[in-house]
Structure formats: structure tokens, C-alpha cells
Design a protein around this motif. Structure first.
Motif, short mmCIF file in Angstrom:
data_model
loop_
_atom_site.label_atom_id
_atom_site.label_comp_id
_atom_site.label_asym_id
_atom_site.label_seq_id
_atom_site.Cartn_x
_atom_site.Cartn_y
_atom_site.Cartn_z
N PHE A 1 55.82 -5.35 134.17
CA PHE A 1 54.84 -4.80 133.23
C PHE A 1 55.51 -3.59 132.58
O PHE A 1 55.90 -2.64 133.26
CB PHE A 1 53.58 -4.39 133.98
CG PHE A 1 52.43 -4.08 133.07
CD1 PHE A 1 51.79 -5.09 132.37
CD2 PHE A 1 51.98 -2.77 132.90
CE1 PHE A 1 50.72 -4.81 131.52
CE2 PHE A 1 50.93 -2.48 132.05
CZ PHE A 1 50.29 -3.51 131.36
N SER A 2 55.68 -3.65 131.26
CA SER A 2 56.51 -2.65 130.57
C SER A 2 55.64 -1.74 129.72
O SER A 2 54.77 -2.23 128.98
CB SER A 2 57.51 -3.36 129.66
OG SER A 2 58.28 -4.27 130.43
N ILE A 3 55.88 -0.43 129.85
CA ILE A 3 55.08 0.49 129.03
C ILE A 3 55.97 1.53 128.36
O ILE A 3 57.05 1.87 128.85
CB ILE A 3 53.97 1.20 129.85
CG1 ILE A 3 54.54 2.26 130.78
CG2 ILE A 3 53.11 0.24 130.64
CD1 ILE A 3 53.50 3.27 131.20
N GLY A 4 55.50 2.03 127.24
CA GLY A 4 56.18 3.12 126.54
C GLY A 4 55.16 3.95 125.79
O GLY A 4 54.02 3.51 125.57
N THR A 5 55.57 5.14 125.40
CA THR A 5 54.69 6.01 124.61
C THR A 5 55.36 6.24 123.24
O THR A 5 56.38 5.62 122.94
CB THR A 5 54.49 7.37 125.31
OG1 THR A 5 55.72 8.10 125.28
CG2 THR A 5 54.00 7.21 126.74
N ILE A 6 54.83 7.16 122.48
CA ILE A 6 55.53 7.58 121.27
C ILE A 6 56.53 8.69 121.64
O ILE A 6 56.46 9.25 122.73
CB ILE A 6 54.57 8.07 120.15
CG1 ILE A 6 53.74 9.26 120.65
CG2 ILE A 6 53.70 6.94 119.67
CD1 ILE A 6 52.97 9.95 119.53
N GLY A 7 57.43 9.02 120.73
CA GLY A 7 58.35 10.15 120.91
C GLY A 7 59.71 9.76 121.47
O GLY A 7 59.87 8.67 122.03
N CYS A 8 60.69 10.64 121.26
CA CYS A 8 62.02 10.43 121.85
C CYS A 8 62.83 11.73 121.76
O CYS A 8 62.64 12.51 120.83
CB CYS A 8 62.79 9.33 121.13
SG CYS A 8 64.29 8.85 122.04
N ASN A 9 63.73 11.92 122.71
CA ASN A 9 64.59 13.11 122.67
C ASN A 9 65.91 12.84 121.93
O ASN A 9 66.74 13.73 121.82
CB ASN A 9 64.87 13.64 124.08
CG ASN A 9 65.53 12.61 124.98
OD1 ASN A 9 65.54 11.42 124.65
ND2 ASN A 9 66.05 13.05 126.09
N PHE A 10 66.12 11.62 121.46
CA PHE A 10 67.25 11.30 120.58
C PHE A 10 66.69 11.07 119.17
O PHE A 10 65.49 10.86 119.00
CB PHE A 10 67.95 10.01 121.04
CG PHE A 10 68.99 10.20 122.12
CD1 PHE A 10 69.08 11.38 122.85
CD2 PHE A 10 69.89 9.18 122.43
CE1 PHE A 10 70.03 11.55 123.85
CE2 PHE A 10 70.85 9.34 123.43
CZ PHE A 10 70.91 10.53 124.13
N ASN A 11 67.59 11.08 118.21
CA ASN A 11 67.18 10.73 116.86
C ASN A 11 68.20 9.74 116.30
O ASN A 11 68.97 10.06 115.40
CB ASN A 11 67.10 12.00 115.99
CG ASN A 11 66.58 11.70 114.61
OD1 ASN A 11 66.00 10.64 114.37
ND2 ASN A 11 66.80 12.62 113.67
#
Ligand code: SF4
Length: 336
Positions: A75-85
Motif C-alpha cells: 500500500f503506497s502513500i505520498g504527500t505533496i512537497g519535496c526537498n529536491f527540485n
């Protein structure tokens, strides 16, 4: 919203986030580079706690993890945002998104219930960088563990040592995703990080913590496909993590701000595959390219096909119960 762990209060209601190597110093009401950690009255809060933007049942091979519970679903989850660009981010609609208000709240317990309902064997924190939503991921992982589910991260590895310490005992496996073939110049220009060194440090910490590791390396044609860089990366892995560490060279496809760069040709990926094999890596794979023979697991001693794959499906599983090659009895690095 939840108060974050791993931050330091500073003078004048400022605070420093110690989660990743950006070490953002945040004044009041400032939000970190990742877009999801905010200083409110001198304390840092995770804005996306309980707010997954994507949830999906995936084959574990999609992470990719080929040597950890092969053939299982996570079961795979993610949110918004990232520390890379990353200028070619494949999930830019998540990583660059800023709006949080309308995301439905889902508690850690509910995530675990959803995973169990769908017969997942584990939970994967993926799609965007899980380090930036660590508090949410760990609260889910703790409940998941009690229900006999495993937990995996798909990460860029730009986390501090303290994060790896927090993961210990809860996160079982990590896919570390090199996006720049080990090259700092590429990293500065296309990812907006100064150096890839912290990623290597993370790998050493993960190994010390006995967390299972697989590596991916995205091969971007013309700008991130240098074989000398690949050689350096592979030799470092052999020396520090061991030649049994699975490595996946992934094909690039145009995305986000790099729509003018073509897909990676098979020939370039094949050169990386052959190089890693020649240098002594035992389990080498190609991904994001339709070449099933390069997705199979072969016995490093007698070359028998042990696991035959077609995209993310396993079509043949040819290992003994104790994960040996049935022909020559070589022990294979597979955790099940
Ligand atoms: S996790 Fe976010 S806020 Fe913390 S240092 Fe990294 S980019 Fe900055």
C-alpha cells in the motif's frame, strides 16, 4: 498539523529543521524548502500530517524492490512537497504542489486498515520524498509493524543521520534513488543540491542500521549518462555496501521542465548494465524500458534464471525455500 521532531529552537522564535541536509533556518511563519514544514511561534509543524495526496496498491517491484518480498503488494502513500527540485521530476504535480487545505484527513490507523483491507504485505512511503513527512510515516509504520506489515521508503537519501536513527526498527527496506549518477555538477544544476555526499553518508548509516537497500540510478541522456560517473558509483557500492546490493539503471522520460530531452536509448542503459556486471555487481537491472531479460534475477554463479519478470509481474519463481539457486545452491540475497 503536528509538531515536528528533529528541530532546534533558536533565538527570536527562529527554528532550524534537522531533517535533511538543507537544514532550513525558519523565521516565524516561514515554510521550509520542502513546502510542508512551518515555523509557528518558534516551533516547527508538519503541515501534511494525516494528509496523503496519493494512495495506491502497487507491486513491490514498482518501487523498485526486487529482492525484498518479491511478488508482494504494498500500500503506497505520498504527500505533496519535496526537498529536491529536480528539473525533470516525474511526480512534479505532487512535489511542486503547495495547496494543503482541501486534502482529506486520514489518520495513521486508518492507513493501516486500508492496507490490510487490500491484502497488502507492507506499506511504502513513496511518490514524493518521505523524509519530509517523517512524523506521519513513522506513526503509520509503528501501527503497521504491530499488524505484521513491513514498511519501505523510496527516498533520495538526503536525510540526516538522526532520521536514519528514527527509522531503525520501523522501516525495513529503502530504495535510494540517485538522480544524478553520482555527479555533483549535475546535482547542482538539475536538482538544486550542492553535493551528493550526504546520500552516500545515508547509505552507510542505513547499512549500519541493517535496513535492506536497493539502489536506482536514473540515466538522463546527454547530461547524466556518463559511464565514468556510473563506474565511480558502482565501485563505491561494491566497497561499502557489497556486490550483492541490487542496482537498477532507469530510463529517463521527458517530464516537468525537461520536455526537450529525449527518452534514454536502450543502448545507453545496456552499457551501464554491462559495466556494473563487469565490475562485479551480482544483481543488475534495467527499468523504465521494455526489455524483460534485463528485469530477471539471474544466479550470479551459474546464470540460471531465478526470478523471471515481465514489467512488474513475476512470471516464474525458481528459488529453493531457503533462497538458494536450485541448480548450483548459491545463496541469493533475497529477503522474504
Ligand atoms: S525537511 Fe524541509 S524544512 Fe527540513 S531541512 Fe529539509 S527542506 Fe528544510
Amino acid at each position: 498539523m503536528k509538531e515536528c521532531i528533529l528541530y532546534k529552537k533558536l533565538k527570536n522564535n527562529k527554528a532550524r529543521c534537522n531533517l535533511c541536509y538543507r537544514y532550513c533556518n525558519l523565521g516565524e511563519n516561514q515554510i521550509g524548502f520542502c513546502g510542508v514544514r512551518k515555523n509557528i511561534k518558534g516551533k516547527i509543524y508538519l503541515l501534511v500530517y494525516g494528509k496523503p495526496s496519493v494512495m495506491h496498491l502497487d507491486p513491490i517491484e514498482k518501487k523498485p524492490l526486487f529482492h525484498f518480498h518479491p511478488g508482494s503488494f504494498v500500500f503506497s502513500i505520498g504527500t505533496i512537497g519535496c526537498n529536491f527540485n529536480c528539473q525533470y521530476c516525474q511526480n512534479w504535480d505532487l512535489s511542486r504542489e503547495k495547496a494543503i487545505e482541501n486534502i482529506k484527513n486520514i489518520s495513521p490507523g486508518k492507513i493501516v486498515s486500508l492496507a490490510l483491507q487490500q491484502n497488502a504485505k507492507g506499506i511504502s512511503y513513496t511518490y514524493n520524498e518521505p523524509t519530509i513527512f517523517l512524523e506521519y510515516a513513522l506513526d503509520i509504520a509503528k501501527i503497521a509493524r504491530k499488524k505484521a506489515l513491513f514498511n519501505t521508503f523510496v527516498s533520495n537519501g538526503y536525510m540526516t543521520k538522526e532520521v536514519v536513527n528514527k527509522m531503525k526498527g520501523y522501516i525495513d527496506a529503502v530504495t535510494i534513488d540517485f538522480k544524478a549518477n553520482g555527479n555533483d555538477n549535475f546535482a547542482k544544476k538539475y536538482i538544486s543540491i550542492v553535493s551528493e555526499k550526504p546520500i552516500y553518508d545515508t547509505l552507510l548509516e542505513l547499512k549500519k542500521s541493517k535496513i535492506f537497500i536497493e539502489i536506482t540510478d536514473l540515466i538522463v541522456p546527454g547530461i547524466g549518462d556518463n559511464l565514468d560517473d556510473a563506474k565511480k558509483l558502482v565501485l563505491w557500492i561494491i566497497e561499502n555496501l557489497g556486490d550483492e546490493t541490487p542496482i537498477h539503471f532507469l530510463g529517463f522520460h521527458p517530464a516537468y521542465k525537461m520536455l526537450d530531452v529525449p527518452r534514454t536509448e536502450f543502448g545507453i542503459l545496456e552499457k551501464h548494465y554491462k559495466l556494473a556486471k563487469e565490475l562485479g555487481m551480482k544483481y543488475v537491472y534495467l527499468g523504465n524500458i521494455n526489455k524483460p531479460n534485463y528485469e530477471n534475477t539471474y544466479c550470479p554463479k551459474c546464470n540460471s534464471i531465478l526470478i523471471k519478470r515481465d514489467f512488474f509481474s513475476i512470471t516464474k519463481f525458481n528459488l529453493t525455500e531457503s533462497k538458494e539457486c536450485p541448480k548450483c545452491k548459491t545463496k541469493i540475497n533475497i529477503l522474504d
